[in-house]
Write an enzyme that holds these catalytic residues in place. Structure first.
Site, PDB file in Angstrom:
ATOM      1  N   ARG A   1       0.810  -1.220   0.000  1.00  0.00           N
ATOM      2  CA  ARG A   1       0.000   0.000   0.000  1.00  0.00           C
ATOM      3  C   ARG A   1       0.842   1.269   0.000  1.00  0.00           C
ATOM      4  O   ARG A   1       0.488   2.274   0.624  1.00  0.00           O
ATOM      5  CB  ARG A   1      -0.966   0.009   1.200  1.00  0.00           C
TER       6      ARG A   1
ATOM      7  N   GLU B   1      -4.361   2.571   6.882  1.00  0.00           N
ATOM      8  CA  GLU B   1      -4.416   2.401   5.430  1.00  0.00           C
ATOM      9  C   GLU B   1      -5.196   3.546   4.805  1.00  0.00           C
ATOM     10  O   GLU B   1      -4.848   4.036   3.737  1.00  0.00           O
ATOM     11  CB  GLU B   1      -5.076   1.065   5.070  1.00  0.00           C
TER      12      GLU B   1
ATOM     13  N   SER C   1     -11.115  -0.366   4.008  1.00  0.00           N
ATOM     14  CA  SER C   1     -10.242  -0.935   5.042  1.00  0.00           C
ATOM     15  C   SER C   1      -9.485   0.174   5.763  1.00  0.00           C
ATOM     16  O   SER C   1      -8.799   0.974   5.135  1.00  0.00           O
ATOM     17  CB  SER C   1      -9.258  -1.919   4.417  1.00  0.00           C
TER      18      SER C   1
END
Length: 322
Positions: free
Chosen positions: A196, A315, A245
């Site tokens: 990520r 995230e 998320s």
């Protein structure tokens, strides 16, 4: 266009010296120098999934690629620039976003087949459109994009992923406009992907990307996309004001399991709540502020650390002034 890997410029936070003044508000570029829409104090809450947060100092929606290049070139790196996609993985803080928010609309939302199972995708194209176009063209390997709410620009910047795949697996190269207006083509290796994360600088705008798939059967591809869509529907609070998320999965574990083990499922702060359906999702129950949502996330991190000695990493991107 240059194919070289650039030396990333560091954006400043000052005002461009040749700015126009409109209604007492200093515009970041001379009046009449852009063809797209440039709006002062533009509300952002309606553009993000949480439906919270303050305005952008300026919101620019370019008419096309040349318009965006001209605009960023005139800024010359003098103001912070943030690209905004679907706003699905984002907390815009209540004080708003300084500088300029760039939102890529329809002119950047196309997807076209190039042959050899390659798709060229605009930075504003959605994951659903990309995966559907791949299915119709008999290109497999991109089905996982059906499960990521966002646009190609965001996928490329954050190495978006789901269901065991990520953008690093399928990206060939991308076209990026740097904060000073230079357009460069970067191969995937130059992005130095990790989980990520990419090496793209702040203020760079991804305007297109080439994605590599493999030949496949459209019926089988469609069936896999349907499976992914149903799995999301069954496990995630898709019909709420959420941001996807919340925390990255730590090595060897799942963020949702750690949140659940710390007793945080259903935890509330103001109008924000940890989802009862999926413990790694935060939701706006109706009247949350961005401070409620971010504060709840920090409280979850604190409790998880107290329970497991693991500090979860965000995230969801958090931007703007507190």
């Amino acid at each position: 266009m240059s194919d070289r890997a650039p030396d990333w410029p560091e954006p400043d936070t000052g005002m461009a010296p040749d700015c126009a003044v409109e209604g007492g508000v200093s515009a970041p570029v001379p009046a009449g120098s852009v063809r797209g829409s440039l709006t002062a104090q533009a509300p952002l809450a309606k553009l993000v999934w949480f439906k919270t947060g303050g305005p952008a100092d300026w919101l620019f929606e370019p008419a096309d690629l040349d318009d965006l290049r001209e605009f960023l070139g005139r800024l010359g790196g003098e103001l912070p620039v943030m690209a905004l996609g679907l706003g699905s993985n984002l907390i815009v803080r209540d004080g708003g976003v300084p500088g300029v928010v760039v939102r890529l609309g329809k002119p950047f939302a196309g997807v076209a087949e190039e042959g050899d199972s390659i798709l060229r995708c605009g930075g504003g194209a959605s994951g659903i459109l990309v995966s559907s176009t791949a299915r119709d063209a008999g290109i497999a390997g991109l089905e996982f994009l059906r499960g990521i709410p966002g646009t190609v620009g965001g996928f490329v910047r954050m190495n978006g992923g789901a269901y065991g795949r990520e953008v690093a697996d399928i990206l060939l190269d991308c076209d990026v406009i740097l904060p000073g207006g230079e357009l460069v083509r970067l191969p995937v290796a130059d992005l130095r992907y990790s989980y990520r994360h990419s090496a793209l600088p702040e203020g760079a705008v991804v305007v297109s990307a080439r994605l590599q798939g493999v030949p496949g059967d459209p019926a089988a591809i469609g069936a896999e996309m349907d499976r992914i869509a149903q799995a999301r529907e069954d496990s995630q609070p898709l019909r709420t004001k959420t941001g996807g998320s919340t925390f990255k999965n730590p090595d060897g574990d799942k963020a949702w399991r750690l949140v659940d083990a710390a007793g945080c499922r259903g935890l509330r702060m103001g109008g924000a709540q940890v989802s009862e359906k999926h413990a790694n999702f935060l939701i706006n129950t109706g009247d949350a502020t961005s401070a409620d949502i971010e504060g709840l996330g920090e409280e979850v991190r604190r409790r998880v650390y107290a329970d497991s000695a693991i500090m979860l990493e965000w995230e969801i991107q958090r931007v703007g002034r507190p």
